[in-house]
Each structure stands twice: as C-alpha cells, then as structure tokens.
Design an enzyme around this catalytic site. Structure first.
Site, PDB file in Angstrom:
ATOM      1  N   CYS A  87       0.793  -1.524   0.196  1.00  0.00           N
ATOM      2  CA  CYS A  87       0.130  -0.156   0.215  1.00  0.00           C
ATOM      3  C   CYS A  87       0.784   1.262   0.084  1.00  0.00           C
ATOM      4  O   CYS A  87       1.792   1.334   0.743  1.00  0.00           O
ATOM      5  CB  CYS A  87      -0.733   0.105   1.328  1.00  0.00           C
ATOM      6  N   PRO A  88       0.571   2.167  -0.855  1.00  0.00           N
ATOM      7  CA  PRO A  88      -0.607   2.323  -1.704  1.00  0.00           C
ATOM      8  C   PRO A  88      -0.468   1.885  -3.154  1.00  0.00           C
ATOM      9  O   PRO A  88      -1.200   2.142  -4.107  1.00  0.00           O
ATOM     10  CB  PRO A  88      -0.961   3.925  -1.543  1.00  0.00           C
TER      11      PRO A  88
END
Length: 81
Positions: free
Chosen positions: A20-21
């Site tokens: 992430c992200p």
C-alpha cells in the site's frame, strides 16, 4: 456453470511484492486501459489489500466481483464501470 465461473479477466495485474498504496495506484492505472464491462484480475501478497481494494473499487464506481486466496497471494476480480 454458475455466473461466478463465467468471469474471465481480460488482464492480470501482478502486484506481488508491492505494498500500500502501490497496488491501488497500479490497479487504478490498469483499469484505464480496459473497456467498460471488462474484468481485471489483480494479484498481490499485501494483506492490507483485502480491505483496501474493495473500498477503492466502490469509491471509483467499479464492481468488486470476487476475492480469493491461493497460497500467499490474494486475487481480486474487478469489473470496470
């Protein structure tokens, strides 16, 4: 054959080893390359994606179809709006 078995992704996006992200960013970019109604399969080993991808799909207006796990990899099927 159930409707679920009829889902055939037009592309598979490999996000293994990305966290992430980045999987959301890459999925967003890849969705722009397919036609409305087509399905993208995104594969990742990021456990955060289990919550992030369905939320992202809803926010983006796409249809989150399915999540399944094979080994350490999560597979997401998303239909473009």
């Amino acid at each position: 054959m159930s409707e679920e078995e009829d889902i055939k992704p037009v592309k598979v996006l490999d996000c293994i080893g990305l966290y992430c992200p980045i999987p959301i960013f890459n999925t967003t970019q890849e969705m722009e390359t397919i036609e409305s109604g087509q399905v993208l399969e995104m594969v990742t080993d990021d456990p955060a994606a289990v919550q992030d991808i369905p939320r992202w799909a809803k926010r983006a207006g796409h249809q989150f179809l399915k999540l399944f796990k094979e080994g350490e990899h999560y597979h997401f099927l998303i239909r473009k709006k």
